[in-house]
Write an enzyme that holds these catalytic residues in place. Structure first.
Site, PDB file in Angstrom:
ATOM      1  N   LYS A   7       0.834  -1.195   0.000  1.00 27.33           N
ATOM      2  CA  LYS A   7       0.000   0.000   0.000  1.00 27.33           C
ATOM      3  C   LYS A   7       0.873   1.251   0.000  1.00 27.33           C
ATOM      4  CE  LYS A   7      -1.926  -1.697   3.673  1.00 27.33           C
ATOM      5  NZ  LYS A   7      -2.777  -2.030   4.845  1.00 27.33           N
ATOM      6  N   THR A  39      -9.751   8.205   7.777  1.00 23.62           N
ATOM      7  CA  THR A  39      -9.040   7.071   7.190  1.00 23.62           C
ATOM      8  C   THR A  39      -8.827   5.944   8.200  1.00 23.62           C
ATOM      9  OG1 THR A  39      -6.936   8.143   7.724  1.00 23.62           O
ATOM     10  CG2 THR A  39      -7.825   8.517   5.515  1.00 23.62           C
ATOM     11  N   GLY A  90      -9.128   2.630   9.883  1.00 22.74           N
ATOM     12  CA  GLY A  90      -9.596   1.318   9.460  1.00 22.74           C
ATOM     13  C   GLY A  90      -9.474   1.042   7.974  1.00 22.74           C
ATOM     14  N   THR A  91      -8.750   1.885   7.250  1.00 21.13           N
ATOM     15  CA  THR A  91      -8.626   1.656   5.798  1.00 21.13           C
ATOM     16  C   THR A  91      -7.902   0.348   5.500  1.00 21.13           C
ATOM     17  OG1 THR A  91      -6.685   3.088   5.827  1.00 21.13           O
ATOM     18  CG2 THR A  91      -8.745   4.066   5.079  1.00 21.13           C
ATOM     19  N   GLY A  92      -6.862   0.035   6.284  1.00 16.66           N
ATOM     20  CA  GLY A  92      -6.120  -1.202   6.054  1.00 16.66           C
ATOM     21  C   GLY A  92      -6.968  -2.434   6.302  1.00 16.66           C
ATOM     22  N   CYS A  93      -7.696  -2.425   7.420  1.00 16.71           N
ATOM     23  CA  CYS A  93      -8.600  -3.540   7.737  1.00 16.71           C
ATOM     24  C   CYS A  93      -9.650  -3.699   6.638  1.00 16.71           C
ATOM     25  CB  CYS A  93      -9.313  -3.287   9.057  1.00 16.71           C
ATOM     26  SG  CYS A  93      -8.227  -3.007  10.463  1.00 16.71           S
TER      27      CYS A  93
END
Length: 518
Positions: A181, A226, A228-231
């Site tokens: 990412k 933003t 929790g974007t990774g989850c």
């Protein structure tokens, strides 16, 4: 179609923006069933994590086995893993249950830069989980941490070329594919690291599968929401893989899902708020097979429907006090309308796309034919012949109503026509049923009792059932905005039905009706 299942093994976010709570919303938005195994509980909000309670590894193991031995999973998504012991039991479970696809979001470093996973746990994750991973989704700091744990000397990437090289190095650690990412490295249009936010133009995520590097470019978004974007990204990838998409399509759809989630987010809390997980999801405001119940209870429909079904003309039928002259005027116009009603249902059959819908409309037309025959016999008891009724012109109410329905049929789709026809078909059945069961309704000596009986008869009841069933089936397939358009058609048709009753009472302009005698 079998429901697809994803087991999420991750920590809980008490603020709801990340962790298991976000994972479950993402999976729900994709129509995928979520199972969970909780590795840790957090006390946190949009401002940060205040405390963490690590769930004992053996209890995590029991959660995993309980889910996989019963419901099973098409994909397992891994998030915050909390401890080395937890990683060990997860690796054992993935191997013993032979999970086909594993999406690993290595939650090791917080947004503020704090390391969330102990050094020993990082090593265990790298050596025991990466070889079992279908796709790894690290951000840049997490990628660097994994490589340093493997003893490699790596630097922060400064451009797209170095970002791509970093993805290749991480993939060499064991996962089948890596999605690196690029959110920590906003780029200019020339694919160089932006020196300030004003120069930032794009963000590029890189998918590397050992052979090909695929770039996913998104607009650089300035947003505080933003969390929790990774989850969310990893869970969206897991959902797409479970739904049968190949790796590139799964990742591409997930990237776009998160991008839209950021763009459509709303501010919540004082810090970094969550993204909008339901930007592309809508739900109809009624349960399956309950559309008519919902529609008739709406505040914009209920008073109009009441005015139609409890009209003064209707009360006159039930009490037997409706002047016969008025009823005869209504009978003539009702006969003329039945012809148009049959034409409209024939048009519905033509516009239908399935044999079942064609047959249903055809059955309603055949019922109208039988109803017309009964209507003629009934009219004859009032001294009205077919030839006489056909000699009278339509009233303005009849013309307005019938032409409205035919116009909807010509200019709109099949379902819109069904909605225009529904007030007549369903309304008459509801009116007759109510009059038939009410104690106040006059039976003996009521000249209009046969009219009531005709509309509670088995064939008319069957026609109402068919028409209602058609609506219930097809209304589940429309969007909320289309539903609102269709309900407006229903309301207008009901208003025209009221005008028809008004005409029957002599409260509506009519043509050449005064010559009908008692």
């Amino acid at each position: 179609m079998a429901v697809k299942r994803v087991l999420v093994i991750a920590g809980s976010d008490s603020s709801g923006g990340a962790g298991l709570e976000a994972d479950q919303r993402v999976l729900a938005a994709h129509g995928v069933y979520a199972l969970t195994a909780t590795t840790g509980l957090t006390a946190q909000n949009t401002l940060g994590v205040q405390d963490i309670f690590i769930v004992p590894a053996q209890f995590v193991k029991k959660q995993i086995n309980a889910g996989l031995e019963d419901v099973g999973a098409d994909v397992v998504k891994l998030g915050m893993l909390s401890s080395e012991e937890t990683i060990d039991v997860i690796a054992e479970a993935l191997t013993s249950h032979q999970i086909p696809s594993v999406v690993l979001d290595p939650v090791m470093i917080s947004t503020s830069g704090s390391q969330l996973l102990p050094e020993a746990a990082v090593q265990s994750l790298r050596t025991k989980l990466l070889p079992l991973t279908t796709i790894l989704t690290p951000n840049i700091p997490e990628a660097i941490l994994l490589l340093k744990d493997a003893g490699l000397d790596v630097q922060e990437p400064k451009n797209l070329s170095e970002l791509t090289q970093l993805a290749k190095q991480v993939r060499a650690l064991g996962p089948k594919a890596v999605l690196l990412k690029g959110g920590h490295l906003p780029l200019t249009a020339a694919h160089e690291a932006a020196q300030n936010p004003q120069d930032a133009s794009i963000v590029i995520d890189i998918l590397y599968d050992g052979e090909n590097a695929t770039l996913f470019e998104t607009e650089f978004l300035v947003s505080k929401n933003t969390h929790g974007t990774g989850c969310s990204l990893a869970s969206a990838i897991a959902a797409n893989l479970a739904l049968g998409k190949d790796m590139k399509r799964a990742v591409h759809s997930a990237v776009r899902f998160v991008e839209a989630g950021i763009k459509t987010s709303v501010d919540m809390g004082k810090g970094s708020g969550p993204i909008n997980h339901f930007h592309s999801v809508y739900s109809l405001p009624f349960a399956p097979n309950r559309f008519l119940e919902y529609a008739l209870a709406r505040p914009d429909v209920r008073p109009i429907w009441k005015k139609f079904t409890e009209h003064e003309f209707v009360h006159g039928l039930g009490s037997g006090k409706l002047p016969v002259e008025r009823f005869k005027q209504y009978l003539v116009q009702d006969y003329l309308y039945l012809v148009h009603f049959a034409r409209s249902n024939s048009l519905a059959a033509y516009k239908a796309k399935s044999m079942a819908s064609i047959a249903a409309s055809a059955k309603i037309v055949l019922h109208i034919e039988r109803e017309t025959a009964l209507h003629l016999d009934y009219c004859a008891s009032f001294g009205l012949s077919k030839a006489e009724m056909e000699s009278y012109p339509e009233s303005l109410a009849c013309t307005a109503y019938s032409r409205y329905i035919l116009d909807v049929g010509q200019s709109e789709d099949w379902l819109a026509l069904q909605m225009a026809l529904a007030p007549c078909l369903i309304g008459y059945g509801a009116i007759a049923k109510r009059l038939y069961t009410e104690k106040e309704t006059l039976r003996e000596g009521n000249r209009y009792w046969q009219w009531i009986e005709n509309y509670v008869a088995e064939d008319y009841t069957e026609a109402v059932r068919l028409g209602s069933e058609l609506l219930e089936t097809h209304m589940r397939q429309v969007s909320p905005s289309r539903m609102e358009e269709l309900i407006k058609i229903f309301i207008r048709a009901t208003e025209l039905e009221i005008s028809f009753w008004d005409m029957g009472l002599g409260d509506h302009p009519r043509a050449h009706m005064t010559s009908l005698s008692t």
